[in-house]
Design an enzyme around this catalytic site. Structure first.
Site, PDB file in Angstrom:
ATOM      1  N   ARG A 125       0.864  -1.181   0.000  1.00 24.89           N
ATOM      2  CA  ARG A 125       0.000   0.000   0.000  1.00 24.89           C
ATOM      3  C   ARG A 125       0.899   1.230   0.000  1.00 24.89           C
ATOM      4  O   ARG A 125       1.736   1.395   0.892  1.00 24.89           O
ATOM      5  CB  ARG A 125      -0.909   0.021   1.236  1.00 24.89           C
ATOM      6  CG  ARG A 125      -2.087   1.000   1.106  1.00 24.89           C
ATOM      7  CD  ARG A 125      -2.873   1.147   2.400  1.00 24.89           C
ATOM      8  NE  ARG A 125      -2.060   1.789   3.403  1.00 24.89           N
ATOM      9  CZ  ARG A 125      -1.924   1.359   4.660  1.00 24.89           C
ATOM     10  NH1 ARG A 125      -2.543   0.273   5.085  1.00 24.89           N
ATOM     11  NH2 ARG A 125      -1.144   2.009   5.506  1.00 24.89           N
ATOM     12  N   GLU A 144       5.148   6.844   2.329  1.00 22.24           N
ATOM     13  CA  GLU A 144       5.882   5.578   2.442  1.00 22.24           C
ATOM     14  C   GLU A 144       5.156   4.531   1.617  1.00 22.24           C
ATOM     15  O   GLU A 144       4.024   4.732   1.179  1.00 22.24           O
ATOM     16  CB  GLU A 144       5.954   5.117   3.903  1.00 22.24           C
ATOM     17  CG  GLU A 144       4.600   4.821   4.518  1.00 22.24           C
ATOM     18  CD  GLU A 144       4.655   4.478   5.993  1.00 22.24           C
ATOM     19  OE1 GLU A 144       5.766   4.352   6.532  1.00 22.24           O
ATOM     20  OE2 GLU A 144       3.579   4.315   6.593  1.00 22.24           O
ATOM     21  N   ASN A 146       4.120   0.519   2.172  1.00 24.69           N
ATOM     22  CA  ASN A 146       4.064  -0.587   3.143  1.00 24.69           C
ATOM     23  C   ASN A 146       4.092  -1.896   2.370  1.00 24.69           C
ATOM     24  O   ASN A 146       3.187  -2.167   1.577  1.00 24.69           O
ATOM     25  CB  ASN A 146       2.757  -0.526   3.937  1.00 24.69           C
ATOM     26  CG  ASN A 146       2.566   0.812   4.621  1.00 24.69           C
ATOM     27  OD1 ASN A 146       3.082   1.027   5.701  1.00 24.69           O
ATOM     28  ND2 ASN A 146       1.843   1.720   3.984  1.00 24.69           N
ATOM     29  N   SER A 151      -2.846  -2.918   6.118  1.00 25.23           N
ATOM     30  CA  SER A 151      -4.166  -3.281   6.649  1.00 25.23           C
ATOM     31  C   SER A 151      -5.277  -2.352   6.172  1.00 25.23           C
ATOM     32  O   SER A 151      -5.054  -1.399   5.444  1.00 25.23           O
ATOM     33  CB  SER A 151      -4.116  -3.288   8.178  1.00 25.23           C
ATOM     34  OG  SER A 151      -3.740  -2.023   8.657  1.00 25.23           O
ATOM     35  N   LYS A 305      12.586   2.273   5.248  1.00 26.94           N
ATOM     36  CA  LYS A 305      12.709   3.709   4.985  1.00 26.94           C
ATOM     37  C   LYS A 305      14.032   4.031   4.291  1.00 26.94           C
ATOM     38  O   LYS A 305      14.112   4.960   3.486  1.00 26.94           O
ATOM     39  CB  LYS A 305      12.599   4.496   6.296  1.00 26.94           C
ATOM     40  CG  LYS A 305      11.325   4.227   7.093  1.00 26.94           C
ATOM     41  CD  LYS A 305      10.081   4.645   6.334  1.00 26.94           C
ATOM     42  CE  LYS A 305       8.820   4.372   7.114  1.00 26.94           C
ATOM     43  NZ  LYS A 305       8.436   2.965   7.160  1.00 26.94           N
ATOM     44  N   LYS A 364      12.447   9.610  10.487  1.00 25.01           N
ATOM     45  CA  LYS A 364      11.789   8.305  10.364  1.00 25.01           C
ATOM     46  C   LYS A 364      12.747   7.162  10.667  1.00 25.01           C
ATOM     47  O   LYS A 364      13.777   7.017  10.000  1.00 25.01           O
ATOM     48  CB  LYS A 364      11.260   8.123   8.931  1.00 25.01           C
ATOM     49  CG  LYS A 364      10.206   9.122   8.509  1.00 25.01           C
ATOM     50  CD  LYS A 364       9.755   8.839   7.093  1.00 25.01           C
ATOM     51  CE  LYS A 364       8.268   9.072   6.954  1.00 25.01           C
ATOM     52  NZ  LYS A 364       7.732   8.563   5.713  1.00 25.01           N
ATOM     53  N   GLU A 368       7.529  -0.127  10.747  1.00 23.78           N
ATOM     54  CA  GLU A 368       6.161  -0.067  10.221  1.00 23.78           C
ATOM     55  C   GLU A 368       5.197  -0.013  11.392  1.00 23.78           C
ATOM     56  O   GLU A 368       5.562  -0.266  12.530  1.00 23.78           O
ATOM     57  CB  GLU A 368       5.872  -1.309   9.363  1.00 23.78           C
ATOM     58  CG  GLU A 368       6.758  -1.445   8.137  1.00 23.78           C
ATOM     59  CD  GLU A 368       6.669  -0.270   7.194  1.00 23.78           C
ATOM     60  OE1 GLU A 368       5.595   0.345   7.093  1.00 23.78           O
ATOM     61  OE2 GLU A 368       7.690   0.055   6.577  1.00 23.78           O
ATOM     62  N   GLY A 369       3.925   0.286  11.063  1.00 28.71           N
ATOM     63  CA  GLY A 369       2.871   0.155  12.071  1.00 28.71           C
ATOM     64  C   GLY A 369       2.382   1.468  12.649  1.00 28.71           C
ATOM     65  O   GLY A 369       1.488   1.485  13.469  1.00 28.71           O
ATOM     66  N   ARG A 450      -7.571   7.656   5.221  1.00 34.96           N
ATOM     67  CA  ARG A 450      -7.570   7.771   6.691  1.00 34.96           C
ATOM     68  C   ARG A 450      -7.432   9.248   7.049  1.00 34.96           C
ATOM     69  O   ARG A 450      -6.691   9.981   6.394  1.00 34.96           O
ATOM     70  CB  ARG A 450      -6.410   6.984   7.302  1.00 34.96           C
ATOM     71  CG  ARG A 450      -6.582   5.475   7.191  1.00 34.96           C
ATOM     72  CD  ARG A 450      -5.288   4.750   7.464  1.00 34.96           C
ATOM     73  NE  ARG A 450      -4.282   5.124   6.481  1.00 34.96           N
ATOM     74  CZ  ARG A 450      -2.995   4.807   6.589  1.00 34.96           C
ATOM     75  NH1 ARG A 450      -2.559   4.133   7.624  1.00 34.96           N
ATOM     76  NH2 ARG A 450      -2.140   5.183   5.657  1.00 34.96           N
TER      77      ARG A 450
END
Length: 474
Positions: A125, A144, A146, A151, A305, A364, A368-369, A450
């Protein structure tokens, strides 16, 4: 916010009525999460947080994000196959970042043994924000990509229906009809199904590798159910199950509890905290197997990254995607400024610039997450502390993107209904399948919007900061 909603945002009675309808609609549609109190039980659930109103997204930038997704799929796949590039790019990072180093050691070990895996599945994504220039024009800027456990492809498949109803309740039937259909769950399942089919065993199962705490299970079930609808058997296992029950036969086929596994779909494994020695051994067993890993460890490393920063250097894309000048131009048009903090003159200069003017940048780590990035005074403090240490090479620096805020209501269980100044982040899901050297599937699979209140610098839906949203194209 689109002018269409200005009349609504300040109408308290209309907002209260619409919010009540929206919450029930979300529960009806299955926009659900388990509760923080009982994260592994489905007998008490609540709606996943979402916006009351769909958020305005510039149509041209939305279309640009979709148009470049197949290019990013190609790029991630190319990086994952380029050992020399990964070695050179991550050389400084693996000296100071133990997690990346351990992943890299498994990667090298598996390559030296010889890959048993012949079919490769990528589900990624690519996330963007809309950077507002001084003249007021917005530009698409990638935050970024992913490459593991991306998700909300499931829940976002159901969110647009909720927003469609809300707009109708507010008397905006025409606007409701303009919300786009969106079903990433179907697209992700298509990729998994294709990989399962190419693996070539009707009896083999798809294994979702899942977390110990599974609050976001319904998001995964959306994809899972699409596979069951295709008569593909799905099992859910954790790393410790793999350690206790997993085995390889002489051909390196993976078995769990006596069942052959065709595809391992990771919804876990992206943060260091989950790995103890048993988990690392389980990860090595999975990587050594013939099963299709989504992602394999090379693709997880391609999402770091440090790789993202290296891709922005002049000439790097040309080296990785020779003969694809149009794709390179589309990819490069989305890059924000990215800077290396490697030891040496360039890194010293960039670190000093960021310490002097921290509000221009984001710091950064290789994680992830969500919820890992550093901003403002915190960025300055951390850089001051590590500026003369090799530890700084475990970070990259990026220009801070400045989107135009808009007003909306963020609906969360047990939270008051209040208007917030918000910014949004658009993600495009990409799916590709490669067999040997041949790319047999490469497509964009849907989108995720989002939105979060401007007081929160970092964090996604799972981190409890952002909420699910639907783009209203303007």
């Amino acid at each position: 916010m689109a002018a269409a909603w200005q009349d609504v945002v300040r109408d308290a009675a209309a907002v209260r009525e619409a919010a009540a309808v929206a919450v029930d609609a979300a529960l009806l549609a299955g926009v659900l999460m388990r509760t923080g109190e009982q994260p592994n039980a489905s007998d008490v659930v609540n709606y996943a947080p979402f916006t009351l109103l769909p958020s305005a997204v510039p149509r041209a930038l939305f279309e640009q994000a979709y148009a470049v997704q197949q290019d990013f799929n190609l790029l991630v796949d190319a990086v994952s196959q380029n050992k020399e590039f990964l070695e050179q790019t991550l050389a400084s990072t693996i000296k100071v970042d133990d997690f990346t180093a351990r992943l890299f050691r498994i990667y090298v070990q598996v390559l030296e043994e010889g890959l048993a895996q012949t079919v490769f599945l990528g589900i990624n994504r690519s996330d963007y924000m809309f950077d507002c220039g001084l003249d007021g024009t917005a530009a698409l800027r990638q935050i970024e990509i992913n490459t593991i456990a991306a998700s909300f492809g499931g829940l976002t498949s159901r969110t647009a229906d909720v927003h469609r109803l809300v707009l109708k309740v507010l008397g905006k039937t025409e606007e409701a009809s303009r919300l786009l259909p969106n079903n990433p769950a179907k697209g992700l399942a298509l990729g998994i199904a294709k990989a399962w089919e190419l693996y070539g065993s009707q009896r083999a199962v798809v294994m979702f590798l899942v977390e110990e705490v599974q609050r976001n299970i319904f998001d995964q079930r959306c994809v899972e159910n699409e596979l069951w609808n295709r008569n593909i058997r799905v099992v859910r296992k954790r790393f410790r199950d793999v350690f206790e029950q997993g085995s390889l036969d002489a051909s390196r086929r993976l078995y769990m509890d006596g069942q052959e596994v065709a595809v391992v779909y990771y919804r876990e494994g992206y943060v260091p905290q989950v790995y103890d020695q048993q988990c690392w051994e389980a990860r090595l067993l999975l990587e050594r197997s013939r099963a299709v890993k989504c992602p394999d460890i090379a693709t997880q490393l391609a999402g770091t990254k440090k790789v993202q920063q290296e891709l922005s250097r002049p000439g790097t894309l040309e080296r990785l995607l020779p003969g694809h000048p149009e794709a390179i131009a589309r990819i490069r048009a989305t890059f924000a400024g990215l800077y290396s903090l490697d030891e040496g003159e360039e890194g010293d200069r960039i670190a000093a610039t960021a310490i002097a003017d921290p509000d221009r940048f984001v710091l950064k780590p290789q994680r992830e997450g969500g919820g890992n990035n550093l901003y403002g005074e915190e960025l300055r403090e951390v850089l001051q502390k590590i500026k003369d240490s090799p530890e700084r090479t475990s970070y990259i620096l990026m220009d801070k993107i400045k989107p135009q805020p808009a007003l909306n209501y963020l609906l969360r269980a047990h939270s008051p209904l209040q208007v917030s100044e918000c910014i949004s982040e658009l993600g495009i899901f990409g799916v590709y399948v490669r067999q040997g050297r041949e790319l047999v599937l490469n497509q964009a699979a849907g989108h995720l919007l989002r939105t979060k209140a401007t007081e929160h610098a970092d964090g996604g839906v799972a981190a409890g900061v952002a909420v699910l949203d639907t783009p209203y194209l303007v």
